[in-house]
Design a protein around this motif. Structure first.
Motif, mmCIF file in Angstrom:
data_model
loop_
_atom_site.group_PDB
_atom_site.id
_atom_site.type_symbol
_atom_site.label_atom_id
_atom_site.label_comp_id
_atom_site.label_asym_id
_atom_site.label_seq_id
_atom_site.Cartn_x
_atom_site.Cartn_y
_atom_site.Cartn_z
ATOM 1 N N PRO A 39 6.222 58.323 -24.898
ATOM 2 C CA PRO A 39 5.327 59.026 -25.813
ATOM 3 C C PRO A 39 4.170 59.707 -25.087
ATOM 4 C CG PRO A 39 4.836 56.694 -25.847
ATOM 5 C CD PRO A 39 6.011 56.876 -24.914
ATOM 6 N N SER A 40 3.462 60.524 -25.816
ATOM 7 C CA SER A 40 2.261 61.168 -25.304
ATOM 8 C C SER A 40 1.273 60.120 -24.776
ATOM 9 C CB SER A 40 1.599 61.961 -26.423
ATOM 10 O OG SER A 40 0.242 62.208 -26.159
ATOM 11 N N PRO A 41 0.646 60.359 -23.633
ATOM 12 C CA PRO A 41 -0.411 59.446 -23.179
ATOM 13 C C PRO A 41 -1.506 59.276 -24.228
ATOM 14 C CG PRO A 41 0.222 60.934 -21.406
ATOM 15 C CD PRO A 41 0.932 61.411 -22.633
ATOM 16 N N ARG A 42 -1.766 60.311 -25.017
ATOM 17 C CA ARG A 42 -2.753 60.188 -26.093
ATOM 18 C C ARG A 42 -2.292 59.192 -27.146
ATOM 19 N NH1 ARG A 42 -4.301 66.419 -27.710
ATOM 20 N NH2 ARG A 42 -4.505 67.278 -25.589
ATOM 21 N N ALA A 43 -0.994 59.192 -27.424
ATOM 22 C CA ALA A 43 -0.455 58.242 -28.404
ATOM 23 C C ALA A 43 -0.561 56.814 -27.879
ATOM 24 C CB ALA A 43 0.996 58.589 -28.722
ATOM 25 N N ILE A 44 -0.265 56.633 -26.608
ATOM 26 C CA ILE A 44 -0.372 55.298 -26.009
ATOM 27 C C ILE A 44 -1.807 54.801 -26.083
ATOM 28 C CG2 ILE A 44 -0.163 54.001 -23.852
ATOM 29 C CD1 ILE A 44 2.132 55.910 -23.098
ATOM 30 N N GLU A 45 -2.740 55.674 -25.755
ATOM 31 C CA GLU A 45 -4.158 55.305 -25.802
ATOM 32 C C GLU A 45 -4.585 54.972 -27.221
ATOM 33 O OE1 GLU A 45 -8.526 57.245 -24.572
ATOM 34 O OE2 GLU A 45 -6.669 58.373 -24.272
ATOM 35 N N ALA A 46 -4.148 55.782 -28.187
ATOM 36 C CA ALA A 46 -4.529 55.541 -29.574
ATOM 37 C C ALA A 46 -3.966 54.224 -30.090
ATOM 38 C CB ALA A 46 -4.053 56.696 -30.446
ATOM 39 N N MET A 47 -2.737 53.921 -29.738
ATOM 40 C CA MET A 47 -2.135 52.665 -30.191
ATOM 41 C C MET A 47 -2.809 51.464 -29.544
ATOM 42 S SD MET A 47 1.953 53.501 -30.626
ATOM 43 C CE MET A 47 2.182 54.438 -29.105
#
Length: 369
Positions: A46-54
């Motif tokens: 997934p997007s690194p942004r998605a990983i960070e958000a999760m």
């Protein structure tokens, strides 16, 4: 003591699942797979942004039961209204809710023979009667599907575009034109799980308020969030509102909601993964040719490889690959089951597949591994 009093429908159903998961196969084998190329997940992640958000999500709280932020973001993304969007636990979960809404015991439903089996699983689970039409040239056949729907007075017709398991596709405009033959009172379930992998013009240009169609999308494929289970549907407001009668309102976990929202906003990562998929499809095709096989054109994140014989031979190839630690799958129905289906992967995954395929073919042909 007595057994629970199951319904007659439940008693009539086999104890089965649409797919045997790779984890089950690994437990049976006693070792992990070397390459996981069978479930059409995005190995590119997934997007690194998605990983960070999760990772930043406060998971002690339930997720928003209205999926408000994600629904509004999806509506903006597609140029529709929030009341055209329902979010659920993957397309699989949404298919279950949809069938529950519309299909009762004895109701007719139409699909292609060999198409996505989870849809069939839900129809059987609610007592519907499945009517199947064959593929046409490794493509699902909208005209034949709609003609069968008229013949049996179907409530639902299922069509995947692009198709799983063959990777084939129709132009979206052609599907819209074919809708003229969809009988009154029948709903087209248009599964567009792989549409972000497909050429421009594959997505059907159907108005969100068109009551004849519900379109299914997912974050499990190109967005790389299969384990988070986030899907959504686009449809007419009345149908979308009806989901609230049966859906699990707290079925979406908060981390998945946050991850999907962040992934949707990261167009750069989406383009990166699309490029990776294109490169991987080309490599899988080359591996097939290097072994005297043909790969089918694909608009998905997998490639169907024609093994050149019948389903029994393809199954032998698949089993020989699994024995070498390469997880792949194959279509269920003839003549499409002459193929194996290989998901796009990283270079190391495809290197392992390339090394294993010659031995698998030799084994299937009666040689020794």
């Amino acid at each position: 003591m007595t057994d629970p009093r199951y319904t007659p429908l439940t008693l009539s159903l086999p104890a089965t699942v649409p797919f045997v998961g790779p984890e089950t196969q690994e437990r049976q084998r006693g070792v992990p797979f070397v390459a996981r190329l069978g479930a059409n997940e995005s190995i590119f992640g997934p997007s690194p942004r998605a990983i960070e958000a999760m990772a930043a999500t406060e998971v002690w709280m339930y997720g928003d039961p209205e999926n408000h932020d994600l629904r509004h973001a999806l509506a903006d993304h597609h140029g529709v209204r929030p009341d055209n969007i329902v979010v659920g636990e993957g397309i699989d979960g949404l298919l279950g809710y949809l069938v529950r809404l519309l299909v009762g015991p004895g109701d007719a439903v139409v699909t292609s023979d060999g198409a996505y089996p989870t849809f069939n699983y839900h129809v059987a689970g609610f007592g519907g009667v499945l009517h199947k039409v064959p593929y046409s040239g490794d493509h699902e056949d909208p005209a034949a599907l709609f003609a069968k729907a008229a013949e049996v007075d179907a409530k639902l017709v299922y069509l995947a575009n692009p198709d799983n398991p063959m990777g084939s596709w129709h132009r979206g405009a052609d599907i819209v034109a074919a809708l003229e033959a969809l009988p009154e009172g029948c709903l087209l379930v248009l599964d567009e799980a792989y549409v972000e992998c497909a050429p421009e013009g594959t997505a059907a240009p159907v108005a969100a308020d068109d009551p004849r169609v519900i379109r299914m999308r997912t974050f499990s494929k190109v967005y790389g969030m299969a384990g988070a289970r986030v899907g959504y549907a686009i449809g007419a407001p009345g149908l979308i509102e009806a989901f609230n009668k049966v859906r699990n309102h707290f079925g979406m976990n908060r981390a998945a909601q946050a991850g999907a929202l962040a992934a949707l906003q990261d167009a750069e990562w989406l383009a990166h993964v699309q490029a990776q998929i294109s490169t991987s499809r080309d490599r899988i095709g080359q591996i097939a040719r290097d072994n005297g096989l043909e790969s089918l054109p694909s608009a998905t994140n997998f490639v169907a490889i024609d093994c050149g014989q019948d389903g029994a031979f393809a199954k032998a190839v698949l089993e020989a690959l699994v024995a070498q630690g390469i997880f792949v799958r194959m279509p269920f129905a003839a003549p499409q089951n002459r193929c194996i289906r290989v998901s796009c992967g990283q270079s190391a995954d495809l290197d392992a597949f390339a090394a294993a395929l010659p031995n698998a073919l030799a084994t299937a042909r009666g040689g020794k591994q």
